[in-house]
Design a protein around this motif. Structure first.
Motif, PDB file in Angstrom:
ATOM      1  N   UNK A  44      -9.730   4.043 -13.781  1.00 35.14           N
ATOM      2  CA  UNK A  44     -10.412   2.816 -13.362  1.00 35.14           C
ATOM      3  C   UNK A  44      -9.410   1.696 -13.096  1.00 35.14           C
ATOM      4  N   UNK A  45      -8.500   1.458 -14.047  1.00 38.18           N
ATOM      5  CA  UNK A  45      -7.533   0.371 -13.879  1.00 38.18           C
ATOM      6  C   UNK A  45      -6.610   0.610 -12.678  1.00 38.18           C
ATOM      7  N   UNK A  46      -6.011   1.798 -12.509  1.00 40.76           N
ATOM      8  CA  UNK A  46      -5.191   2.006 -11.301  1.00 40.76           C
ATOM      9  C   UNK A  46      -5.990   1.897 -10.007  1.00 40.76           C
ATOM     10  N   UNK A  47      -7.235   2.406 -10.001  1.00 37.84           N
ATOM     11  CA  UNK A  47      -8.047   2.337  -8.782  1.00 37.84           C
ATOM     12  C   UNK A  47      -8.384   0.890  -8.427  1.00 37.84           C
ATOM     13  N   UNK A  48      -8.756   0.091  -9.425  1.00 41.18           N
ATOM     14  CA  UNK A  48      -9.049  -1.324  -9.171  1.00 41.18           C
ATOM     15  C   UNK A  48      -7.799  -2.057  -8.704  1.00 41.18           C
ATOM     16  N   UNK A  49      -6.657  -1.760  -9.317  1.00 41.84           N
ATOM     17  CA  UNK A  49      -5.400  -2.378  -8.884  1.00 41.84           C
ATOM     18  C   UNK A  49      -5.061  -2.004  -7.456  1.00 41.84           C
ATOM     19  N   UNK A  50      -5.321  -0.745  -7.105  1.00 40.57           N
ATOM     20  CA  UNK A  50      -5.063  -0.287  -5.741  1.00 40.57           C
ATOM     21  C   UNK A  50      -5.939  -1.031  -4.738  1.00 40.57           C
ATOM     22  N   UNK A  51      -7.213  -1.183  -5.074  1.00 37.42           N
ATOM     23  CA  UNK A  51      -8.125  -1.919  -4.195  1.00 37.42           C
ATOM     24  C   UNK A  51      -7.682  -3.374  -4.055  1.00 37.42           C
ATOM     25  N   UNK A  52      -7.234  -3.989  -5.147  1.00 40.50           N
ATOM     26  CA  UNK A  52      -6.810  -5.392  -5.094  1.00 40.50           C
ATOM     27  C   UNK A  52      -5.571  -5.558  -4.227  1.00 40.50           C
ATOM     28  N   UNK A  53      -4.580  -4.666  -4.396  1.00 40.90           N
ATOM     29  CA  UNK A  53      -3.349  -4.756  -3.609  1.00 40.90           C
ATOM     30  C   UNK A  53      -3.634  -4.537  -2.126  1.00 40.90           C
ATOM     31  N   UNK A  54      -4.623  -3.690  -1.821  1.00 43.23           N
ATOM     32  CA  UNK A  54      -4.937  -3.391  -0.425  1.00 43.23           C
ATOM     33  C   UNK A  54      -5.386  -4.621   0.345  1.00 43.23           C
ATOM     34  N   UNK A  55      -5.972  -5.599  -0.357  1.00 40.16           N
ATOM     35  CA  UNK A  55      -6.451  -6.817   0.298  1.00 40.16           C
ATOM     36  C   UNK A  55      -5.440  -7.954   0.197  1.00 40.16           C
ATOM     37  N   UNK A  56      -4.214  -7.625  -0.196  1.00 39.08           N
ATOM     38  CA  UNK A  56      -3.156  -8.620  -0.289  1.00 39.08           C
ATOM     39  C   UNK A  56      -2.285  -8.584   0.969  1.00 39.08           C
ATOM     40  N   UNK A  57      -1.587  -9.669   1.220  1.00 34.71           N
ATOM     41  CA  UNK A  57      -0.703  -9.728   2.385  1.00 34.71           C
ATOM     42  C   UNK A  57       0.451  -8.758   2.223  1.00 34.71           C
ATOM     43  N   UNK A  58       0.750  -8.018   3.291  1.00 35.60           N
ATOM     44  CA  UNK A  58       1.783  -6.994   3.235  1.00 35.60           C
ATOM     45  C   UNK A  58       3.169  -7.622   3.247  1.00 35.60           C
ATOM     46  N   UNK A  59       3.899  -7.444   2.136  1.00 33.54           N
ATOM     47  CA  UNK A  59       5.265  -7.940   1.995  1.00 33.54           C
ATOM     48  C   UNK A  59       6.132  -6.790   1.498  1.00 33.54           C
ATOM     49  N   UNK A  60       7.148  -6.380   2.252  1.00 36.78           N
ATOM     50  CA  UNK A  60       7.980  -5.243   1.833  1.00 36.78           C
ATOM     51  C   UNK A  60       8.618  -5.475   0.471  1.00 36.78           C
ATOM     52  N   UNK A  61       8.523  -4.471  -0.375  1.00 32.99           N
ATOM     53  CA  UNK A  61       9.166  -4.507  -1.678  1.00 32.99           C
ATOM     54  C   UNK A  61       8.382  -5.182  -2.776  1.00 32.99           C
ATOM     55  N   UNK A  62       7.252  -5.803  -2.458  1.00 38.89           N
ATOM     56  CA  UNK A  62       6.443  -6.503  -3.460  1.00 38.89           C
ATOM     57  C   UNK A  62       5.302  -5.597  -3.898  1.00 38.89           C
ATOM     58  N   UNK A  63       5.183  -5.371  -5.203  1.00 39.39           N
ATOM     59  CA  UNK A  63       4.164  -4.472  -5.741  1.00 39.39           C
ATOM     60  C   UNK A  63       3.028  -5.246  -6.396  1.00 39.39           C
ATOM     61  N   UNK A  64       3.338  -6.348  -7.052  1.00 42.59           N
ATOM     62  CA  UNK A  64       2.323  -7.099  -7.791  1.00 42.59           C
ATOM     63  C   UNK A  64       1.359  -7.798  -6.847  1.00 42.59           C
ATOM     64  N   UNK A  65       0.154  -8.049  -7.358  1.00 45.65           N
ATOM     65  CA  UNK A  65      -0.881  -8.719  -6.573  1.00 45.65           C
ATOM     66  C   UNK A  65      -0.594 -10.219  -6.532  1.00 45.65           C
ATOM     67  N   UNK A  66      -0.444 -10.766  -5.325  1.00 39.87           N
ATOM     68  CA  UNK A  66      -0.106 -12.187  -5.161  1.00 39.87           C
ATOM     69  C   UNK A  66      -1.314 -13.055  -4.904  1.00 39.87           C
TER      70      UNK A  66
END
Length: 305
Positions: A43-65
């Protein structure tokens, strides 16, 4: 005296119900480890994946901004490279599921109908032995078999049947063959139990009413085994559409499916946000395809799913 007996009986009953309730409550503690594992590692990785998918694409950045945007998904559905990969992934998974069903059903039927313990064990060992090897090792074995200088092309060239090697690898055909080889045991294992559960008297009743052996199979055995066909097909489809190793090795990076794009975006370019968006599309595509297939198969099986 009667009042005392009534009170005693009611107290015993209430005590028994309390004891049963406490016992049922304790049983729920057995679910806690599985629930925590599911919550932490799915659940936690899937939710994190969904959150990152809606973030602005920045090379090398993993955390949700928190830079909410749909640009990643717009890019997927406006570039042919990506939306064609969606259709290609679904098509290959559907073909693999159909091939595994056609090949696996006769084998599962023979195993389910074999009553001799020794023969049954031998056939089960043949099915399970392939699962004991790692997927990479199995794919390298297929590469030795299907390569331009492999055993198949070598035998055909030596016999004079062909003048140049057949393209058996680094294309869609090679990917389908590899995926069928990997997923076939799952199809067989899903079918064996269902076929065993079909009572022989049903087929005998059909035969006694004038049906041939083939008619009894198509009208009795096959419809009753539809739940196993559905379960095996869905399992094979899910494994095929999400496979990365097989398309990478047997496709030679030429058969571009969604898992290949996810790897390229995350491992090669470091665009975690765009790779997460592709992963979300893969998840939703697989979920939608499974839902549609389930509805169609349930209607065909008459609700026996």
């Amino acid at each position: 005296m009667a009042i005392a007996e009534t009170q005693a009986i009611s107290s015993i009953r209430s005590g028994g119900s309390i004891t049963e309730a406490l016992g049922g409550f304790r049983l729920w503690w057995l679910v806690v480890p599985a629930f925590v594992l599911f919550l932490c590692f799915f659940v936690v990785p899937a939710v994190s994946l969904f959150a990152i998918a809606f973030d602005k694409s920045v090379p090398g950045v993993v955390t949700f901004a928190g830079n909410f945007t749909f640009d990643n998904f717009v890019r997927i559905f406006t570039r042919p490279l990506y939306y064609m990969a969606i259709l290609r992934s679904i098509g290959i998974a559907a073909v693999v599921a159909a091939c595994a069903l056609v090949i696996g059903y006769p084998l599962a039927f023979v195993i389910a109908k074999t009553e001799h313990p020794g023969r049954n064990t031998f056939l089960m060992i043949l099915v399970l032995s392939a699962m004991q090897l790692d997927t990479v090792i199995r794919m390298y074995g297929l590469m030795v078999l299907l390569g331009d200088s492999g055993l198949v092309n070598g035998a055909l060239l030596a016999s004079g049947l062909i003048s140049k090697p057949l393209p058996l690898m680094y294309n869609t055909f090679g990917v389908v063959v590899g995926l069928v080889q990997v997923t076939l045991p799952f199809m067989v294992l899903s079918l064996i139990g269902i076929i065993k559960a079909i009572h022989p008297s049903l087929e005998e009743a059909a035969r006694s009413l004038g049906a041939t052996r083939a008619q009894a199979f198509w009208r009795v055995v096959l419809p009753l085994s539809m739940p196993g066909i559905l379960a095996g097909s869905l399992l094979v489809f899910a494994l095929s559409i999400s496979s990365y190793v097989v398309p990478a090795l047997m496709g030679g990076w030429k058969v571009m499916v969604l898992p290949i794009h996810i790897y390229q975006q995350i491992a090669e370019t470091g665009r975690w946000q765009f790779g997460a968006a592709i992963a979300v599309v893969l998840f939703l595509t697989s979920l939608l395809a499974v839902f549609i297939y389930h509805k169609a198969a349930a209607r065909t099986a008459g609700g026996r799913t």
